[in-house]
Design a protein around this motif. Structure first.
Motif, PDB file in Angstrom:
ATOM      1  N   TYR A   1       0.969  -5.415   8.828  1.00  0.00           N
ATOM      2  CA  TYR A   1       1.202  -4.011   8.465  1.00  0.00           C
ATOM      3  C   TYR A   1       1.957  -3.348   9.609  1.00  0.00           C
ATOM      4  O   TYR A   1       2.136  -3.927  10.684  1.00  0.00           O
TER       5      TYR A   1
ATOM      6  N   ASN B   1      -5.244  -2.902   5.127  1.00  0.00           N
ATOM      7  CA  ASN B   1      -4.139  -3.540   5.854  1.00  0.00           C
ATOM      8  C   ASN B   1      -4.550  -4.040   7.235  1.00  0.00           C
ATOM      9  O   ASN B   1      -3.888  -4.924   7.791  1.00  0.00           O
TER      10      ASN B   1
ATOM     11  N   ASP C   1       0.380   3.859  -2.986  1.00  0.00           N
ATOM     12  CA  ASP C   1      -0.870   4.628  -2.899  1.00  0.00           C
ATOM     13  C   ASP C   1      -0.742   5.753  -1.863  1.00  0.00           C
ATOM     14  O   ASP C   1      -1.222   6.868  -2.087  1.00  0.00           O
TER      15      ASP C   1
ATOM     16  N   SER D   1      -6.475   1.272   0.485  1.00  0.00           N
ATOM     17  CA  SER D   1      -5.395   0.290   0.676  1.00  0.00           C
ATOM     18  C   SER D   1      -4.793   0.372   2.078  1.00  0.00           C
ATOM     19  O   SER D   1      -4.296  -0.629   2.598  1.00  0.00           O
TER      20      SER D   1
ATOM     21  N   SER E   1       0.815  -1.223   0.000  1.00  0.00           N
ATOM     22  CA  SER E   1       0.000   0.000   0.000  1.00  0.00           C
ATOM     23  C   SER E   1       0.846   1.270   0.000  1.00  0.00           C
ATOM     24  O   SER E   1       0.301   2.380  -0.046  1.00  0.00           O
TER      25      SER E   1
END
Lengths: 116, 116, 116, 116
Positions: free
Chosen positions: B73, D47, B36, D43, B33
């Motif tokens: 994450y 996560n 983005d 996005s 991610s």
């Protein structure tokens, strides 16, 4: 050109304003919680390097007017506080304020004092 | 003294760095991610007054190394991106970067160009 | 299926935890400013709908240990506070906590009380 | 009572909504940057644990109407996007939306599906 100490002082001062605004914008606020938020903003930002003083004056009446009675709070944004920050850098003192200006919370550099 | 245009340019530049950091620190991020988020940071901050260019280079390897596989994450913070911002103000151009310096994401003014 | 009041209560409770974390993560914090931040978090989140009580216990020792003496502060994140929130919804009370669990600040639903 | 899996699913779903809102509220936004921000929000939040899908539909016309031409941008807040999030938890799927409701961006749980 190579930045001067005065340029670095005002750069540091800008960082504090951007940090203050974007850390706390969106916080749920009411007239009852405004003082706690002002205190926390002041002591949080004063932690940052070169930051000598942060003063946050909450506009309680504007907050009350913005609170929808069915919801009970609004979100903190620049229209609800006047802010002054003083940064000290290598003997220089730089001061700026955030105040409403034609409906927009404008951050404005007001003074850079060089050593006497 | 009354601030000069160069002082105002570097003040504006500081605002962008403080805004960028404190708006987006804490965002859930993974290597998938990161692009983005970099794109969104660039186009969001470029909206701000006098902001000419924002470049966010995500450190994908550092992000991957920080992700706990059981969680998937980590949170965006200054160690995961190099940033450069250029502000234009009354014909002046001021440039600063954020880079890691001894474990701390340091924001550093690198140049103020006065009109030729 | 159509959500029940208990589902809505726990949904509301989750909102408060996500709001608390992502509003305040990244705030500059030191052991000296931690109490102000705890007070502000509590009174801010208690403004939100159905929120009965928010308790933020700052871990002063962990904050002090994380502060780089050359920098003087660190950034607020989940490892620096234990949090409990109670939501009331249509006579139900739902309680959750955020506590460290294997290095990750885990938000955990602990109780949903239906009317006696 | 001990929370059920459906309670935990809706709690997790609430966390995602609170995180989304309070991470990104205050971001400078224009109609030109709205798509980048929508992509980054989707996005980033996907996560998070148990998050299956995040859909952010920016209201470009509302953003354009809110932008002061002298300033060139506005701040992201709930009135500028419709959001849907789906969480999967132990075989359950929970869905909620954020939509404007009488001027307030209301987060509303719409469905909890138990295993067939």
């Amino acid at each position: 050109m190579e930045p001067t100490d005065a340029h670095r002082a005002t750069f540091e001062l800008g960082i504090k304003f951007g940090a203050l605004y974007h850390q706390f914008a969106g916080t749920p606020i009411s007239s009852a919680s405004a003082t706690d938020l002002a205190n926390a903003i002041e002591s949080a930002i004063e932690n940052q390097p070169h930051c000598e003083a942060v003063t946050v004056a909450m506009k309680t009446e504007a907050i009350e007017a913005a609170v929808d009675p069915d919801v009970g709070y609004t979100e903190f944004t620049g229209e609800f506080a006047d802010v002054e920050i003083v940064v000290g850098y290598e003997g220089l003192e730089a001061t700026a304020v955030m105040e409403m200006d034609e409906g927009y919370p404008r951050m404005r550099l007001v003074d850079v004092e060089e050593p006497a």
